[in-house]
Design a protein around this motif. Structure first.
Motif, PDB file in Angstrom:
ATOM      1  N   GLY A  13       0.810  -1.221   0.000  1.00 13.19           N
ATOM      2  CA  GLY A  13       0.000   0.000   0.000  1.00 13.19           C
ATOM      3  C   GLY A  13       0.838   1.262   0.000  1.00 13.19           C
ATOM      4  O   GLY A  13       0.428   2.293  -0.545  1.00 13.19           O
ATOM      5  N   ASP A  14       2.024   1.205   0.613  1.00 14.92           N
ATOM      6  CA  ASP A  14       2.922   2.364   0.592  1.00 14.92           C
ATOM      7  C   ASP A  14       3.396   2.695  -0.822  1.00 14.92           C
ATOM      8  O   ASP A  14       3.873   3.807  -1.077  1.00 14.92           O
ATOM      9  N   HIS A  15       3.290   1.724  -1.725  1.00 16.86           N
ATOM     10  CA  HIS A  15       3.702   1.906  -3.123  1.00 16.86           C
ATOM     11  C   HIS A  15       2.540   1.552  -4.051  1.00 16.86           C
ATOM     12  O   HIS A  15       2.728   0.932  -5.097  1.00 16.86           O
ATOM     13  N   ALA A  16       1.341   1.968  -3.659  1.00 18.79           N
ATOM     14  CA  ALA A  16       0.125   1.498  -4.335  1.00 18.79           C
ATOM     15  C   ALA A  16       0.123   1.822  -5.825  1.00 18.79           C
ATOM     16  O   ALA A  16      -0.243   0.976  -6.658  1.00 18.79           O
ATOM     17  N   GLU A  17       0.527   3.025  -6.194  1.00 20.13           N
ATOM     18  CA  GLU A  17       0.482   3.369  -7.615  1.00 20.13           C
ATOM     19  C   GLU A  17       1.477   2.529  -8.417  1.00 20.13           C
ATOM     20  O   GLU A  17       1.165   2.061  -9.520  1.00 20.13           O
ATOM     21  N   ALA A  18       2.656   2.319  -7.862  1.00 19.32           N
ATOM     22  CA  ALA A  18       3.645   1.484  -8.564  1.00 19.32           C
ATOM     23  C   ALA A  18       3.143   0.044  -8.704  1.00 19.32           C
ATOM     24  O   ALA A  18       3.350  -0.603  -9.743  1.00 19.32           O
ATOM     25  N   VAL A  19       2.487  -0.470  -7.668  1.00 18.36           N
ATOM     26  CA  VAL A  19       1.907  -1.815  -7.747  1.00 18.36           C
ATOM     27  C   VAL A  19       0.872  -1.882  -8.868  1.00 18.36           C
ATOM     28  O   VAL A  19       0.845  -2.812  -9.674  1.00 18.36           O
ATOM     29  N   CYS A  20       0.019  -0.863  -8.923  1.00 16.61           N
ATOM     30  CA  CYS A  20      -1.021  -0.841  -9.956  1.00 16.61           C
ATOM     31  C   CYS A  20      -0.425  -0.759 -11.353  1.00 16.61           C
ATOM     32  O   CYS A  20      -0.902  -1.428 -12.284  1.00 16.61           O
ATOM     33  N   ARG A  21       0.592   0.032 -11.503  1.00 14.29           N
ATOM     34  CA  ARG A  21       1.216   0.141 -12.834  1.00 14.29           C
ATOM     35  C   ARG A  21       1.849  -1.184 -13.256  1.00 14.29           C
ATOM     36  O   ARG A  21       1.888  -1.503 -14.448  1.00 14.29           O
ATOM     37  N   SER A  30      -6.728   8.185 -11.819  1.00 10.10           N
ATOM     38  CA  SER A  30      -7.725   9.249 -11.835  1.00 10.10           C
ATOM     39  C   SER A  30      -7.852   9.784 -10.415  1.00 10.10           C
ATOM     40  O   SER A  30      -8.454   9.134  -9.541  1.00 10.10           O
ATOM     41  N   GLY A  31      -7.239  10.936 -10.133  1.00 11.81           N
ATOM     42  CA  GLY A  31      -7.245  11.481  -8.782  1.00 11.81           C
ATOM     43  C   GLY A  31      -6.505  10.563  -7.824  1.00 11.81           C
ATOM     44  O   GLY A  31      -5.353  10.196  -8.057  1.00 11.81           O
ATOM     45  N   ASN A  32      -7.192  10.148  -6.755  1.00 15.94           N
ATOM     46  CA  ASN A  32      -6.590   9.288  -5.753  1.00 15.94           C
ATOM     47  C   ASN A  32      -6.899   7.817  -5.999  1.00 15.94           C
ATOM     48  O   ASN A  32      -6.757   7.009  -5.102  1.00 15.94           O
ATOM     49  N   HIS A  33      -7.309   7.485  -7.212  1.00 19.73           N
ATOM     50  CA  HIS A  33      -7.661   6.088  -7.496  1.00 19.73           C
ATOM     51  C   HIS A  33      -7.009   5.605  -8.793  1.00 19.73           C
ATOM     52  O   HIS A  33      -6.725   6.402  -9.697  1.00 19.73           O
ATOM     53  N   TRP A  34      -6.783   4.307  -8.831  1.00 18.26           N
ATOM     54  CA  TRP A  34      -6.403   3.632 -10.065  1.00 18.26           C
ATOM     55  C   TRP A  34      -7.657   2.948 -10.589  1.00 18.26           C
ATOM     56  O   TRP A  34      -8.313   2.190  -9.878  1.00 18.26           O
ATOM     57  N   ILE A  35      -7.995   3.209 -11.835  1.00 18.23           N
ATOM     58  CA  ILE A  35      -9.239   2.714 -12.422  1.00 18.23           C
ATOM     59  C   ILE A  35      -8.902   1.618 -13.434  1.00 18.23           C
ATOM     60  O   ILE A  35      -8.074   1.810 -14.326  1.00 18.23           O
ATOM     61  N   VAL A  36      -9.575   0.465 -13.314  1.00 14.58           N
ATOM     62  CA  VAL A  36      -9.341  -0.656 -14.215  1.00 14.58           C
ATOM     63  C   VAL A  36     -10.616  -1.503 -14.264  1.00 14.58           C
ATOM     64  O   VAL A  36     -11.549  -1.259 -13.482  1.00 14.58           O
ATOM     65  N   GLY A  37     -10.655  -2.473 -15.155  1.00 12.01           N
ATOM     66  CA  GLY A  37     -11.871  -3.268 -15.322  1.00 12.01           C
ATOM     67  C   GLY A  37     -12.146  -4.207 -14.173  1.00 12.01           C
ATOM     68  O   GLY A  37     -13.271  -4.301 -13.687  1.00 12.01           O
ATOM     69  N   ASP A  38     -11.113  -4.944 -13.734  1.00  9.41           N
ATOM     70  CA  ASP A  38     -11.290  -5.863 -12.612  1.00  9.41           C
ATOM     71  C   ASP A  38      -9.928  -6.261 -12.076  1.00  9.41           C
ATOM     72  O   ASP A  38      -8.881  -5.842 -12.594  1.00  9.41           O
ATOM     73  N   VAL A  39      -9.926  -7.089 -11.047  1.00 10.24           N
ATOM     74  CA  VAL A  39      -8.697  -7.464 -10.365  1.00 10.24           C
ATOM     75  C   VAL A  39      -7.815  -8.355 -11.240  1.00 10.24           C
ATOM     76  O   VAL A  39      -6.639  -8.568 -10.936  1.00 10.24           O
ATOM     77  N   ARG A  40      -8.349  -8.868 -12.328  1.00 14.29           N
ATOM     78  CA  ARG A  40      -7.580  -9.707 -13.246  1.00 14.29           C
ATOM     79  C   ARG A  40      -6.959  -8.890 -14.378  1.00 14.29           C
ATOM     80  O   ARG A  40      -6.509  -9.433 -15.366  1.00 14.29           O
ATOM     81  N   ARG A  50      -7.561   2.507  -4.102  1.00 15.21           N
ATOM     82  CA  ARG A  50      -7.170   3.736  -3.394  1.00 15.21           C
ATOM     83  C   ARG A  50      -5.647   3.836  -3.387  1.00 15.21           C
ATOM     84  O   ARG A  50      -4.950   2.907  -2.958  1.00 15.21           O
ATOM     85  N   LEU A  51      -5.110   4.968  -3.841  1.00  9.47           N
ATOM     86  CA  LEU A  51      -3.666   5.123  -3.988  1.00  9.47           C
ATOM     87  C   LEU A  51      -2.997   5.748  -2.774  1.00  9.47           C
ATOM     88  O   LEU A  51      -1.807   5.542  -2.541  1.00  9.47           O
ATOM     89  N   ARG A  52      -3.738   6.546  -2.001  1.00  5.93           N
ATOM     90  CA  ARG A  52      -3.185   7.154  -0.777  1.00  5.93           C
ATOM     91  C   ARG A  52      -4.185   6.973   0.348  1.00  5.93           C
ATOM     92  O   ARG A  52      -5.404   7.043   0.132  1.00  5.93           O
ATOM     93  N   SER A  53      -3.680   6.761   1.552  1.00  4.40           N
ATOM     94  CA  SER A  53      -4.563   6.610   2.705  1.00  4.40           C
ATOM     95  C   SER A  53      -5.305   7.909   2.971  1.00  4.40           C
ATOM     96  O   SER A  53      -4.760   9.010   2.810  1.00  4.40           O
ATOM     97  N   ASN A  54      -6.557   7.788   3.374  1.00  2.39           N
ATOM     98  CA  ASN A  54      -7.354   8.956   3.755  1.00  2.39           C
ATOM     99  C   ASN A  54      -8.409   8.507   4.754  1.00  2.39           C
ATOM    100  O   ASN A  54      -8.362   7.391   5.276  1.00  2.39           O
ATOM    101  N   ALA A  55      -9.364   9.370   5.017  1.00  7.48           N
ATOM    102  CA  ALA A  55     -10.387   9.058   6.023  1.00  7.48           C
ATOM    103  C   ALA A  55     -11.224   7.845   5.638  1.00  7.48           C
ATOM    104  O   ALA A  55     -11.841   7.214   6.504  1.00  7.48           O
ATOM    105  N   LYS A  56     -11.263   7.504   4.365  1.00  4.51           N
ATOM    106  CA  LYS A  56     -12.081   6.375   3.915  1.00  4.51           C
ATOM    107  C   LYS A  56     -11.363   5.031   4.055  1.00  4.51           C
ATOM    108  O   LYS A  56     -12.017   3.983   3.954  1.00  4.51           O
ATOM    109  N   GLY A  57     -10.046   5.074   4.291  1.00  2.89           N
ATOM    110  CA  GLY A  57      -9.346   3.819   4.465  1.00  2.89           C
ATOM    111  C   GLY A  57      -7.904   3.880   4.001  1.00  2.89           C
ATOM    112  O   GLY A  57      -7.448   4.905   3.473  1.00  2.89           O
ATOM    113  N   PRO A  58      -7.180   2.778   4.186  1.00  4.97           N
ATOM    114  CA  PRO A  58      -5.753   2.756   3.843  1.00  4.97           C
ATOM    115  C   PRO A  58      -5.525   2.622   2.342  1.00  4.97           C
ATOM    116  O   PRO A  58      -6.378   2.144   1.599  1.00  4.97           O
TER     117      PRO A  58
END
Length: 343
Positions: A13-21, A30-40, A50-58
């Protein structure tokens, strides 16, 4: 998750965007989220990471609005890479994070690795081949199969381990189900593909099989429970798919190796068996043994021989019309009339 799993998920999670890429490469930020079709890693917009921790979660938590699935980045690694066992997921996560693998403390038996359950799980994680690199790979080999061929799938990031160095990587792969005569998936064959679409991946062994292979095969055109009085069988998938391309109504089976071809099971009502040969002498013992077993079962076995190295060479270099004409002289007259519809 608890213990080391939760710690790995937090560090990912500390490297969430790099993991997603890396693992969700078909998406975008898109903003604080990585958008994709599904987990596959399917293209689309229904899954949000979610790319950065905030009030909604880690950071690293995700939800798929289309399916209500949710999870963390360990789930992303598992599903996008087609991994089955947690130790493989953890190893991949540590590789990404450059964390040394911890020493084994209480080794667990690896019975599940390579099992029919593992084959079924990987097949379920894969997607239909239409519009994928797998379809392009087959088309480059002259193989245009109907979309209804349920045995074939595509995985965009299938796990490959070098058996000499132990190094791992993920590559796109054509997934072919190995089934029993009743249609149960009990194994599969993975063919890793070059990302540029130029053929198989440049690997020492770009094709591997797993599961219970003896007696079973990659069946194309087999409807469980339907009579199969005439069929064809051979060692290689491309060979049998090439025959299927010019005889689309004929059920065919690829046994994945010469030894497995020798032990292939016959449908109970089979009366005539065509065995595909090629120029490789290494496979002759499989053809000889299968012919002997067919005769013992009261089945007439007839060997089909290509003009070139194998039937895929014939299909690619001579074309389907010339291949069909060549086969017409080797088939029983009634089979030529019934099955050579594209010749």
């Amino acid at each position: 998750m608890t213990g080391s799993a939760s710690e790995l998920a937090r560090r990912l999670g500390d490297h969430a965007e790099a993991v997603c890429r890396e693992y969700l490469s078909n998406g975008h930020r898109s903003g604080n989220h990585w958008i994709v079709g599904d987990v596959r890693n399917t293209r689309g917009r229904s899954m949000h990471v979610r790319l950065r921790s905030n009030a909604k979660g880690p950071a690293g938590k995700w939800v798929d609005e289309a399916t209500s699935e949710f999870g963390d980045l360990l789930d992303v690694i598992r599903e996008s890479r087609g991994l089955i066992e947690f130790r493989d997921v953890a190893d991949e996560a540590r590789r990404f994070l450059a964390i040394p693998r911890p020493p084994a403390q209480d080794p667990q038996p690896a019975a599940a690795r390579g099992s029919p359950d593992a084959a079924r799980r990987l097949f379920a994680m894969s997607q239909p081949i239409a519009g994928t690199l797998a379809e392009r790979y087959l088309a480059c080999r002259g193989i245009l199969l109907a979309a209804r061929e349920r045995a074939l799938r595509f995985h965009p990031g299938c796990y490959y381990r070098d058996l000499v160095t132990g190094e791992t990587q993920t590559l796109p792969a054509l997934i072919a189900a190995v089934t029993s005569l009743d249609g149960r998936i009990i194994g599969l064959q993975r063919t890793w593909l070059d990302r540029a679409g130029s053929g198989k991946a440049q690997l020492p062994d770009p094709r591997r099989s797993l599961g219970n292979l003896l007696g079973n095969g990659i069946w194309l055109g087999l409807e469980p429970g339907a009579p199969v009085p005439v069929m064809a069988a051979g060692e290689g998938f491309e060979t049998m798919a090439s025959l299927r391309a010019v005889m689309p109504a004929l059920p065919v089976a690829a046994a994945t190796s010469a030894n497995h071809l020798a032990g292939l099971s016959f449908p109970p009502d089979c009366r005539r068996l065509y065995i595909a040969s090629d120029a490789d002498a290494a496979g002759r013992h499989g053809i000889t043994r299968l012919s002997q077993r067919a005769g013992e079962a009261g089945i007439l076995a007839m060997v089909l021989r290509p003009q070139l190295g194998d039937f895929n060479d014939d299909l690619r270099h001579l074309g389907p019309t010339r291949l069909a004409a060549w086969l017409s002289d080797q088939l029983a007259p009634e089979d030529a009339r019934q099955f050579l519809t594209s010749g």
